[in-house]
Design a protein around this motif. Structure first.
Motif, PDB file in Angstrom:
ATOM      1  N   LEU A 142      23.278  51.034  21.467  1.00  0.00           N
ATOM      2  CA  LEU A 142      24.340  50.598  20.573  1.00  0.00           C
ATOM      3  C   LEU A 142      24.904  51.970  19.750  1.00  0.00           C
ATOM      4  CD1 LEU A 142      21.874  48.052  18.805  1.00  0.00           C
ATOM      5  CD2 LEU A 142      23.847  47.614  20.197  1.00  0.00           C
ATOM      6  N   LEU A 143      24.254  53.088  19.871  1.00  0.00           N
ATOM      7  CA  LEU A 143      24.890  54.196  19.114  1.00  0.00           C
ATOM      8  C   LEU A 143      26.248  54.366  19.733  1.00  0.00           C
ATOM      9  CD1 LEU A 143      24.639  56.863  17.401  1.00  0.00           C
ATOM     10  CD2 LEU A 143      23.394  57.747  19.538  1.00  0.00           C
ATOM     11  N   THR A 144      26.301  54.432  20.974  1.00  0.00           N
ATOM     12  CA  THR A 144      27.245  54.803  22.017  1.00  0.00           C
ATOM     13  C   THR A 144      28.268  53.898  21.792  1.00  0.00           C
ATOM     14  OG1 THR A 144      25.924  55.923  23.832  1.00  0.00           O
ATOM     15  CG2 THR A 144      27.963  55.053  24.501  1.00  0.00           C
ATOM     16  N   ILE A 145      28.020  52.466  21.633  1.00  0.00           N
ATOM     17  CA  ILE A 145      29.210  51.539  21.616  1.00  0.00           C
ATOM     18  C   ILE A 145      29.748  51.675  20.191  1.00  0.00           C
ATOM     19  CG2 ILE A 145      29.585  49.114  21.173  1.00  0.00           C
ATOM     20  CD1 ILE A 145      27.439  48.589  23.363  1.00  0.00           C
ATOM     21  N   GLN A 155      14.366  65.034  34.746  1.00  0.00           N
ATOM     22  CA  GLN A 155      15.676  65.234  34.402  1.00  0.00           C
ATOM     23  C   GLN A 155      16.552  63.948  35.096  1.00  0.00           C
ATOM     24  OE1 GLN A 155      16.543  67.962  32.701  1.00  0.00           O
ATOM     25  NE2 GLN A 155      18.733  67.218  32.548  1.00  0.00           N
ATOM     26  N   SER A 156      16.516  63.420  36.193  1.00  0.00           N
ATOM     27  CA  SER A 156      17.136  62.347  36.653  1.00  0.00           C
ATOM     28  C   SER A 156      17.202  61.142  35.800  1.00  0.00           C
ATOM     29  CB  SER A 156      16.847  62.134  38.112  1.00  0.00           C
ATOM     30  OG  SER A 156      16.980  63.255  39.047  1.00  0.00           O
ATOM     31  N   ALA A 157      15.823  60.827  35.450  1.00  0.00           N
ATOM     32  CA  ALA A 157      15.576  59.576  34.577  1.00  0.00           C
ATOM     33  C   ALA A 157      16.398  59.612  33.338  1.00  0.00           C
ATOM     34  CB  ALA A 157      14.168  59.352  34.307  1.00  0.00           C
ATOM     35  N   ILE A 158      16.427  60.899  32.433  1.00  0.00           N
ATOM     36  CA  ILE A 158      17.078  61.305  31.385  1.00  0.00           C
ATOM     37  C   ILE A 158      18.618  60.821  31.733  1.00  0.00           C
ATOM     38  CG2 ILE A 158      17.633  62.943  29.587  1.00  0.00           C
ATOM     39  CD1 ILE A 158      14.808  64.081  29.989  1.00  0.00           C
ATOM     40  N   GLY A 159      19.041  61.541  32.852  1.00  0.00           N
ATOM     41  CA  GLY A 159      20.473  61.558  33.071  1.00  0.00           C
ATOM     42  C   GLY A 159      21.033  59.969  33.235  1.00  0.00           C
ATOM     43  N   LEU A 160      20.171  59.205  33.931  1.00  0.00           N
ATOM     44  CA  LEU A 160      20.451  57.718  33.801  1.00  0.00           C
ATOM     45  C   LEU A 160      20.729  57.063  32.593  1.00  0.00           C
ATOM     46  CD1 LEU A 160      18.335  56.807  36.924  1.00  0.00           C
ATOM     47  CD2 LEU A 160      20.917  57.067  36.956  1.00  0.00           C
ATOM     48  N   ILE A 161      19.702  57.436  31.658  1.00  0.00           N
ATOM     49  CA  ILE A 161      19.859  56.870  30.265  1.00  0.00           C
ATOM     50  C   ILE A 161      21.300  57.150  29.775  1.00  0.00           C
ATOM     51  CG2 ILE A 161      19.136  56.919  27.834  1.00  0.00           C
ATOM     52  CD1 ILE A 161      16.483  57.337  29.160  1.00  0.00           C
ATOM     53  N   LEU A 184      28.780  53.534  29.842  1.00  0.00           N
ATOM     54  CA  LEU A 184      29.372  52.169  30.607  1.00  0.00           C
ATOM     55  C   LEU A 184      29.784  51.502  29.430  1.00  0.00           C
ATOM     56  CD1 LEU A 184      27.381  51.741  33.896  1.00  0.00           C
ATOM     57  CD2 LEU A 184      29.978  52.545  33.440  1.00  0.00           C
ATOM     58  N   PHE A 185      28.757  51.232  28.380  1.00  0.00           N
ATOM     59  CA  PHE A 185      29.209  50.352  27.462  1.00  0.00           C
ATOM     60  C   PHE A 185      30.261  50.845  26.470  1.00  0.00           C
ATOM     61  CE2 PHE A 185      24.816  49.490  28.730  1.00  0.00           C
ATOM     62  CZ  PHE A 185      24.723  47.944  28.874  1.00  0.00           C
ATOM     63  N   GLY A 186      30.324  52.194  26.476  1.00  0.00           N
ATOM     64  CA  GLY A 186      31.343  52.942  25.421  1.00  0.00           C
ATOM     65  C   GLY A 186      32.542  52.663  26.173  1.00  0.00           C
ATOM     66  N   ILE A 187      32.640  52.694  27.428  1.00  0.00           N
ATOM     67  CA  ILE A 187      34.106  52.364  28.124  1.00  0.00           C
ATOM     68  C   ILE A 187      34.574  51.176  27.789  1.00  0.00           C
ATOM     69  CG2 ILE A 187      35.251  52.251  30.351  1.00  0.00           C
ATOM     70  CD1 ILE A 187      33.132  54.127  31.546  1.00  0.00           C
ATOM     71  N   ALA A 238      34.898  58.384  27.757  1.00  0.00           N
ATOM     72  CA  ALA A 238      33.879  57.775  27.655  1.00  0.00           C
ATOM     73  C   ALA A 238      33.139  57.940  29.390  1.00  0.00           C
ATOM     74  CB  ALA A 238      33.460  56.456  27.531  1.00  0.00           C
ATOM     75  N   PHE A 239      33.795  57.409  30.291  1.00  0.00           N
ATOM     76  CA  PHE A 239      33.490  57.430  31.561  1.00  0.00           C
ATOM     77  C   PHE A 239      33.173  58.984  32.248  1.00  0.00           C
ATOM     78  CE2 PHE A 239      34.697  57.418  36.365  1.00  0.00           C
ATOM     79  CZ  PHE A 239      33.689  56.585  36.722  1.00  0.00           C
ATOM     80  N   GLY A 240      34.139  59.891  31.917  1.00  0.00           N
ATOM     81  CA  GLY A 240      33.852  61.257  31.944  1.00  0.00           C
ATOM     82  C   GLY A 240      32.493  61.968  31.530  1.00  0.00           C
ATOM     83  N   GLY A 241      32.317  61.387  30.072  1.00  0.00           N
ATOM     84  CA  GLY A 241      31.225  62.005  29.526  1.00  0.00           C
ATOM     85  C   GLY A 241      29.863  61.295  30.356  1.00  0.00           C
ATOM     86  N   MET A 242      29.963  60.171  30.778  1.00  0.00           N
ATOM     87  CA  MET A 242      28.748  59.648  31.364  1.00  0.00           C
ATOM     88  C   MET A 242      28.671  60.356  32.871  1.00  0.00           C
ATOM     89  SD  MET A 242      28.334  55.595  33.074  1.00  0.00           S
ATOM     90  CE  MET A 242      29.447  56.292  34.407  1.00  0.00           C
ATOM     91  N   MET A 243      29.836  60.310  33.676  1.00  0.00           N
ATOM     92  CA  MET A 243      29.627  60.928  34.923  1.00  0.00           C
ATOM     93  C   MET A 243      29.288  62.474  34.950  1.00  0.00           C
ATOM     94  SD  MET A 243      30.037  58.556  36.836  1.00  0.00           S
ATOM     95  CE  MET A 243      30.058  59.549  38.469  1.00  0.00           C
ATOM     96  N   GLY A 244      29.840  63.007  34.003  1.00  0.00           N
ATOM     97  CA  GLY A 244      29.483  64.549  33.880  1.00  0.00           C
ATOM     98  C   GLY A 244      28.006  64.711  33.540  1.00  0.00           C
ATOM     99  N   ARG A 245      27.449  63.864  32.541  1.00  0.00           N
ATOM    100  CA  ARG A 245      26.123  63.972  32.334  1.00  0.00           C
ATOM    101  C   ARG A 245      25.144  63.497  33.284  1.00  0.00           C
ATOM    102  NH1 ARG A 245      28.866  62.792  27.173  1.00  0.00           N
ATOM    103  NH2 ARG A 245      27.974  64.053  25.614  1.00  0.00           N
TER     104      ARG A 245
END
Length: 403
Positions: A318-321, A257-263, A268-271, A152-159
């Motif tokens: 919620l989807l991510t969690i 693009q930056s704002a979308i990335g921050l979403i 973090l909730f997935g972690i 989850a952390f890798g997926g978040m940081m990559g995105r």
């Protein structure tokens, strides 16, 4: 001579901490490299003059190749050193992602990404098998949850990292930076992970023995339903995440693009959910945790239909969690039911998981291109309904088996 049961790493011990952190790095590297292209799909579509569904090939080819490679890696891991196999896979994948960031043509990048998916197969199935063998049964759910938390952390940081960097420097430098971080994580993994104590190398294993192990898992009472769970949940998750960026760049949202990335910080909730799900399933049972994860994902998809941005963001959270709860529980359950051929069981689960990403995730592009977000959300809800039916069947079978 094999190690005694008391040699399994228990929560709170130095060996447990080293193993879980090393496998956290493995999950981080796999997902940060694999999914670093996901927020860039709109940029690929614009630069290479391809449609939304075609731009997703940069992801679906890698995950499709990974699905095939996992099956082979699961078999090879029965006779190869697990630590070396995972390290080699992480190292080569980071180098191939770096190549993808500099090649000039669309097709060359797709080739690099497909080969990257192939070499990454040495991590996921082997990681699950390693944990199932080396961790004490009482802490397996938590350890698997921490590994999934690393993904989850890798997926978040990559995105998120790629989104922020691409806005300022372009997508090529962004992919380059993610690749270098992957190389560093691979080196850290090598120095942290202890050699296996409970792995028994099986040399000269015939193909027929691998086929027999896979057949045994496919005819198991519960394992095929867990394989279906990975297929459906991952396909749903990738379908939503692949095309959320396309929707959020358009009115009424019109995000950068930056704002979308921050979403994507929703990861973090997935972690947290991954670790919590492992602990709770160890205490209260896996089936209730699995059904809870699916219910959360359904709620998230319904909220994503809103045109009010805070509701959409909450829906993605919620989807991510829900997804990471379901994946964490399913992963640990497969490890517990894998018997003597845990590598084979893990490889079948992850084969289904990444085929779901490659096929069901890519099919989401058809719904988006033809009928927009409402159709894509309906597609995701249909997949979740089938997953809920499978989870309910697992619950009934678990209850009848313990009666």
């Amino acid at each position: 001579m094999s190690a005694s049961p008391s040699d399994h790493a228990r929560p709170g011990t130095p060996a447990y901490r080293r193993i879980t952190f090393a496998l956290f790095l493995a999950g981080f590297t796999t997902f940060s490299l694999l999914y670093s292209v996901q927020p860039l799909l709109p940029l690929f579509a614009a630069e290479f003059h391809v449609g939304a569904a075609a731009s997703a090939l940069s992801l679906s080819l890698a995950t499709g190749a990974l699905a095939f490679a996992i099956l082979c890696a699961g078999a090879l891991s029965e006779s190869m050193d697990r630590r070396r196999l995972m390290f080699g896979s992480m190292l080569m994948a980071a180098l191939l992602n770096l190549i993808a960031s500099v090649v000039p043509s669309w097709h060359a990048m797709l080739i690099a990404r497909a080969v990257e998916g192939l070499v990454l197969g040495g991590v996921p199935a082997v990681a699950m098998a390693y944990l199932a063998e080396e961790i004490d049964a009482g802490g397996l759910g938590r350890a698997m949850g921490q590994y999934v938390g690393g993904t989850a952390f890798g997926g978040m940081m990559g995105r998120v990292g790629v989104s922020l960097l691409s806005d300022h420097f372009g997508w090529r430098p962004a992919l380059f930076v993610v690749s270098v971080i992957g190389l560093a994580a691979a080196i850290g993994f090598w120095f942290l992970l202890p050699p296996s104590k409970h792995f028994v190398r099986r040399s000269g294993v015939k193909l027929s023995e691998h086929v027999a192990a896979w057949r045994g898992h496919l005819t198991h009472r519960s394992l095929p339903l867990l394989f279906a769970m990975g297929f459906l949940m991952m396909g749903m998750f990738v379908a939503v995440y692949n095309y959320a960026g396309f929707r959020l760049m358009r009115p009424p949202f019109s995000l950068s693009q930056s704002a979308i990335g921050l979403i994507f910080c929703a990861y973090l909730f997935g972690i947290a959910a991954s670790t919590a799900a492992g602990t709770l399933s160890d205490r209260f049972g896996r089936a209730p945790a699995l059904l809870t994860g699916i219910a959360l994902a359904i709620t998230g998809v319904l909220l994503s239909l809103s045109t009010w941005l805070p509701a959409v963001i909450l829906g993605i959270v919620l989807l991510t969690i829900g997804f990471f709860v379901a994946h964490s529980v399913s992963s640990a359950w497969v490890g517990a039911l894998g018997g003597r051929s845990k590598g084979h069981a893990a490889s079948l689960y992850l084969l289904a998981y990444y085929i779901g990403s490659s096929t069901l995730g890519a099919m989401g592009g058809w719904f988006w291109d033809h009928s927009g977000w409402g159709a894509l959300a309906g597609y995701a809800l249909a997949l979740l309904a089938v997953a809920a039916a499978a989870a309910w069947t697992l619950r009934a079978r678990t209850t009848s088996a313990s009666a």
